[in-house]
Write an enzyme that holds these catalytic residues in place. Structure first.
Site, mmCIF file in Angstrom:
data_model
loop_
_atom_site.group_PDB
_atom_site.id
_atom_site.type_symbol
_atom_site.label_atom_id
_atom_site.label_comp_id
_atom_site.label_asym_id
_atom_site.label_seq_id
_atom_site.Cartn_x
_atom_site.Cartn_y
_atom_site.Cartn_z
ATOM 1 C CG ASP A 79 1.278 1.449 0.772
ATOM 2 O OD1 ASP A 79 0.438 0.837 0.091
ATOM 3 O OD2 ASP A 79 1.599 1.122 1.924
ATOM 4 C CG ASP A 81 -3.954 -0.907 3.538
ATOM 5 O OD1 ASP A 81 -4.900 -0.813 4.321
ATOM 6 O OD2 ASP A 81 -4.092 -1.076 2.308
ATOM 7 C CD GLU A 88 -1.113 -3.598 5.939
ATOM 8 O OE1 GLU A 88 -1.738 -3.883 4.898
ATOM 9 O OE2 GLU A 88 0.006 -3.045 5.938
ATOM 10 N NE ARG A 124 -3.008 -10.585 1.834
ATOM 11 C CZ ARG A 124 -2.497 -9.371 1.693
ATOM 12 N NH1 ARG A 124 -2.566 -8.506 2.687
ATOM 13 N NH2 ARG A 124 -1.908 -9.002 0.576
ATOM 14 C CB SER A 168 -3.774 1.220 -2.011
ATOM 15 O OG SER A 168 -3.989 0.227 -1.039
ATOM 16 N N GLY A 169 -2.342 -1.570 -2.858
ATOM 17 C CA GLY A 169 -2.708 -2.962 -3.056
ATOM 18 C C GLY A 169 -3.951 -3.308 -2.255
ATOM 19 C CE LYS A 213 1.199 -0.385 -3.901
ATOM 20 N NZ LYS A 213 1.527 -0.246 -2.462
ATOM 21 C CG ASP A 236 3.987 -0.284 4.951
ATOM 22 O OD1 ASP A 236 3.776 -1.240 5.723
ATOM 23 O OD2 ASP A 236 3.248 -0.049 3.980
ATOM 24 C CG ASN A 239 3.363 -4.004 -1.842
ATOM 25 O OD1 ASN A 239 3.789 -3.749 -0.708
ATOM 26 N ND2 ASN A 239 2.143 -3.679 -2.213
#
Length: 280
Positions: A79, A81, A88, A124, A168-169, A213, A236, A239
């Site tokens: 991941d 962030d 983030e 967001r 990554s998201g 992912k 972390d 997700n």
């Protein structure tokens, strides 16, 4: 199967190592570094007693098959962030328009598993509509820092021949730059839609969520012809959990409580070099 018990912390007392050797029935203690030790011949049946002792004494631990070394790991999946990097990115982008608290609150809830990730990301990103695209470069230049131990961890696995996947998201603006900077094999992330030099508040294409992912890890693993125990994954947030469970070594890195509780392995007190130390 024989195991080694890898114990890590900023400081480890000799008497704690000796007690862990007794608890785990290990026959030898070897130093990996000043912050990491391996106890050879540890018995997995004693894991509960070891876990209780390590929690009480603020030590990270992991039972690793003794016949497994760093050259056995063929794929490392990360991941971005708050895992590979300390921030983030979306929260820092939001700070550029003075709405970091509102966005950070949604981010935190999503990472704790309280909100659907797709919905949270859509909400967001919508708040960023109208922001000058140049703000992304400012975040990269001024705010983005690698997590402690990230470069040591990557160089160690890469030197041993492992491929690397950053999924990554977050956003391709950042993953693309990290790919070039860190010589990563592959990166996958969301594309922020930009029109006339400004963010539209939308994501272009499919959102990278927990299921994506997991499926990308499986696809790359199969492409490389690897077994699950040859794959390491780090994350972390909630997700990341499906991806962590799909890897032979799924490591919660400085993660949210839900993730620490559910992930097979956890690093809480040392940097990302701690994951490499599992296999040294």
């Amino acid at each position: 199967m024989m195991h080694r018990l890898v114990v890590q912390a900023p400081e480890i007392a000799t008497q704690d190592l000796k007690q862990l050797a007794r608890l785990s029935d290990a026959h030898e203690i070897q130093a990996i570094s000043q912050q990491a030790f391996k106890l050879l011949g540890a018995q997995l049946a004693n894991k509960e007693a070891v876990a209780d002792f390590c929690e009480s004494n603020q030590l990270d631990f992991a039972f690793i098959p003794e016949d497994l070394g760093v050259r056995d790991i063929g794929l490392v999946v990360m991941d971005m962030d708050s895992t590979l990097i300390t921030i983030e990115c979306i929260d820092e982008i939001a700070d550029m328009v003075g709405i970091k608290p509102q966005v950070a609150e949604i981010t935190a809830a999503a990472m704790r598993g309280e909100l659907d990730f797709r919905e949270s990301l859509t909400r967001r990103v919508a708040l960023l509509a109208g922001l000058e695209a140049g703000a992304l470069q400012r975040v990269y230049d001024e705010r983005l820092q690698l997590m402690a131990g990230a470069e040591e961890m990557l160089k160690g696995f890469q030197a041993a021949g492992a491929r690397t996947l950053l999924i990554s998201g977050g956003f391709t603006f950042f993953t693309d730059r990290l790919r070039d900077r860190l010589d990563l094999s592959r990166t996958i992330a969301n594309v922020l839609e930009i029109e006339n030099g400004k963010l539209t508040g939308r994501v272009d294409g499919d959102i990278v969520d927990a299921q994506r992912k997991k499926s990308e890890l499986i696809a790359y693993r199969e492409e490389l012809g690897l077994r699950p125990e040859q794959v390491v994954a780090m994350g972390d947030g909630a997700n990341d959990l499906p991806m962590l469970h799909e890897a032979g070594f799924g490591v919660a890195c400085h993660a949210k409580p839900k993730v620490v509780a559910e992930a097979p392995f956890a690093i809480n007190r040392v940097g990302l070099e701690g994951v490499l130390n599992y296999f040294r």
